[in-house]
Design a protein around this motif. Structure first.
Motif, PDB file in Angstrom:
ATOM      1  N   ILE A 227       0.697  -0.937   0.071  1.00  0.00           N
ATOM      2  CA  ILE A 227       0.008  -0.035  -0.165  1.00  0.00           C
ATOM      3  C   ILE A 227       0.686   1.416  -0.012  1.00  0.00           C
ATOM      4  CG2 ILE A 227      -1.798   1.390   1.354  1.00  0.00           C
ATOM      5  CD1 ILE A 227      -2.716  -1.417   2.513  1.00  0.00           C
ATOM      6  N   VAL A 228       1.902   1.275   0.906  1.00  0.00           N
ATOM      7  CA  VAL A 228       2.940   2.424   1.017  1.00  0.00           C
ATOM      8  C   VAL A 228       3.660   2.423  -0.350  1.00  0.00           C
ATOM      9  CG1 VAL A 228       4.877   3.127   2.025  1.00  0.00           C
ATOM     10  CG2 VAL A 228       3.130   2.050   3.384  1.00  0.00           C
ATOM     11  N   ALA A 229       3.596   1.667  -1.107  1.00  0.00           N
ATOM     12  CA  ALA A 229       4.531   1.937  -2.554  1.00  0.00           C
ATOM     13  C   ALA A 229       3.623   2.673  -3.349  1.00  0.00           C
ATOM     14  CB  ALA A 229       4.890   0.324  -3.053  1.00  0.00           C
ATOM     15  N   LYS A 230       2.151   2.267  -3.515  1.00  0.00           N
ATOM     16  CA  LYS A 230       1.373   3.051  -4.147  1.00  0.00           C
ATOM     17  C   LYS A 230       1.211   4.578  -3.813  1.00  0.00           C
ATOM     18  CE  LYS A 230      -0.983  -1.237  -5.370  1.00  0.00           C
ATOM     19  NZ  LYS A 230      -2.400  -2.114  -5.209  1.00  0.00           N
ATOM     20  N   LEU A 231       1.234   4.779  -2.541  1.00  0.00           N
ATOM     21  CA  LEU A 231       0.853   6.011  -1.936  1.00  0.00           C
ATOM     22  C   LEU A 231       1.935   6.978  -1.919  1.00  0.00           C
ATOM     23  CD1 LEU A 231      -1.144   5.104   1.395  1.00  0.00           C
ATOM     24  CD2 LEU A 231      -2.095   5.883  -0.788  1.00  0.00           C
ATOM     25  N   LEU A 232       3.227   6.588  -2.208  1.00  0.00           N
ATOM     26  CA  LEU A 232       4.581   7.353  -2.113  1.00  0.00           C
ATOM     27  C   LEU A 232       5.183   7.235  -3.628  1.00  0.00           C
ATOM     28  CD1 LEU A 232       6.157   6.580   1.341  1.00  0.00           C
ATOM     29  CD2 LEU A 232       4.501   8.279   0.683  1.00  0.00           C
ATOM     30  N   PRO A 233       4.615   8.105  -4.408  1.00  0.00           N
ATOM     31  CA  PRO A 233       5.249   8.238  -5.860  1.00  0.00           C
ATOM     32  C   PRO A 233       6.519   9.015  -5.554  1.00  0.00           C
ATOM     33  CG  PRO A 233       3.258   9.737  -5.712  1.00  0.00           C
ATOM     34  CD  PRO A 233       3.371   8.965  -4.586  1.00  0.00           C
ATOM     35  N   LEU A 234       7.205   8.841  -6.482  1.00  0.00           N
ATOM     36  CA  LEU A 234       8.596   9.879  -6.532  1.00  0.00           C
ATOM     37  C   LEU A 234       8.549  11.120  -6.225  1.00  0.00           C
ATOM     38  CD1 LEU A 234      10.485   8.215  -9.787  1.00  0.00           C
ATOM     39  CD2 LEU A 234      10.920   7.953  -7.344  1.00  0.00           C
ATOM     40  N   LYS A 235       9.201  11.810  -5.526  1.00  0.00           N
ATOM     41  CA  LYS A 235       9.101  13.040  -5.114  1.00  0.00           C
ATOM     42  C   LYS A 235       8.261  13.462  -3.917  1.00  0.00           C
ATOM     43  CE  LYS A 235      10.644  14.838  -9.575  1.00  0.00           C
ATOM     44  NZ  LYS A 235      10.347  16.073 -10.592  1.00  0.00           N
ATOM     45  N   THR A 236       7.680  12.445  -3.294  1.00  0.00           N
ATOM     46  CA  THR A 236       6.645  12.502  -2.308  1.00  0.00           C
ATOM     47  C   THR A 236       7.584  13.140  -1.058  1.00  0.00           C
ATOM     48  OG1 THR A 236       5.040  11.079  -2.892  1.00  0.00           O
ATOM     49  CG2 THR A 236       5.062  11.720  -0.743  1.00  0.00           C
ATOM     50  N   LYS A 237       7.210  14.034  -0.373  1.00  0.00           N
ATOM     51  CA  LYS A 237       7.922  14.629   0.745  1.00  0.00           C
ATOM     52  C   LYS A 237       7.655  13.601   1.700  1.00  0.00           C
ATOM     53  CE  LYS A 237       9.618  18.011   1.349  1.00  0.00           C
ATOM     54  NZ  LYS A 237      10.965  18.750   1.088  1.00  0.00           N
ATOM     55  N   VAL A 238       8.935  13.464   2.331  1.00  0.00           N
ATOM     56  CA  VAL A 238       8.863  12.572   3.672  1.00  0.00           C
ATOM     57  C   VAL A 238       9.776  13.291   4.971  1.00  0.00           C
ATOM     58  CG1 VAL A 238      10.215  10.410   4.493  1.00  0.00           C
ATOM     59  CG2 VAL A 238       9.363  10.486   2.333  1.00  0.00           C
TER      60      VAL A 238
END
Length: 246
Positions: A227-238
């Motif tokens: 699920i996390v992999a789908k919710l965190l595309p490239l450039k998503t802030k962490v």
């Protein structure tokens, strides 16, 4: 090292689309669980390994509140335990290995506290890693859509007789690379890694204990990692904040 509302998939499988903001009226297969309060006094104390309709109600309620108990199958397995740990920590409780769900937890499920953002002015689409409570929060369009138990880096580890710092770095980052599945790094295998700083990543791992145990990465349960992999595309802030328990 180491969810706009959409129709939920067939009941029993959690997906990114099934994770919806609690503030909205969920038009999903779990609408009843999200809008009808849990009757604490009507539910038995549950323990890891239990089965039955009470476990199903627990799993449905956790999904409605943006946790990931895995498949809704009425079986209190490891993934449901991870979700219970996350929920209990977010409610200020102190979970243990057996993760019992008693009257206090049922009451909290009826009237849950919504975690406050770690970063008030953070990006609308972001991940927040709470090292202090060992939790991961993911926001989409400014709304909290996933809360997960994690295990971050421990203080140090030894390699070839050398003491090496294993703390997860704090700060503001962004996802710069993603792995589609398993890959092997200098310190072991990582599942669907979302790299945010040097070799540090948010990734799936079979072992996600109740204490910091990684070499610096942020471990999530395997099912949650999908699920996390789908919710965190490239450039998503962490954003990584707090201090991990000793």
């Amino acid at each position: 090292m180491r969810m706009s509302l959409g129709k939920a998939v067939a009941i029993g499988t959690l997906s990114a689309a099934a994770l919806v903001p609690a503030v909205a009226a969920p038009a999903t297969a779990f609408a009843v669980a999200a809008t009808s309060p849990v009757q604490a006094q009507a539910n038995p104390t549950l323990h890891f390994g239990d089965k039955g309709p009470a476990v199903t109600r627990l799993q449905q309620r956790l999904i409605a509140l943006h946790y990931d108990p895995g498949t809704v199958d009425g079986q209190y397995g490891s993934q449901t335990r991870f979700a219970v740990w996350a929920f209990q920590k977010a409610q200020g409780m102190h979970p243990n290995q057996s993760a019992p769900v008693g009257s206090k937890t049922w009451a909290a499920l009826e009237h849950p506290k919504v975690p406050k953002p770690l970063v008030k002015s953070g990006a609308k689409n972001r991940a927040e890693v709470d090292l202090t409570h060992q939790l991961l929060y993911i926001y989409k369009s400014g709304k909290l859509v996933l809360i997960s138990h994690v295990s971050s880096g421990r203080a140090y580890y030894y390699q070839n007789g050398h003491k090496i710092n294993a703390r997860t770095p704090t700060g503001s980052y962004a996802v710069y690379r993603k792995a589609k599945g398993w890959e092997t790094g200098p310190l072991g295998k990582l599942y669907k890694a979302n790299y945010f700083y040097r070799g540090y990543a948010i990734h799936g791992e079979p072992e996600v204990p109740l204490y910091p145990a990684s070499h610096g990465c942020v471990r999530t349960p395997m099912h949650t990692a999908d699920i996390v992999a789908k919710l965190l595309p490239l450039k998503t802030k962490v954003y990584v904040k707090g201090k991990a328990p000793a």
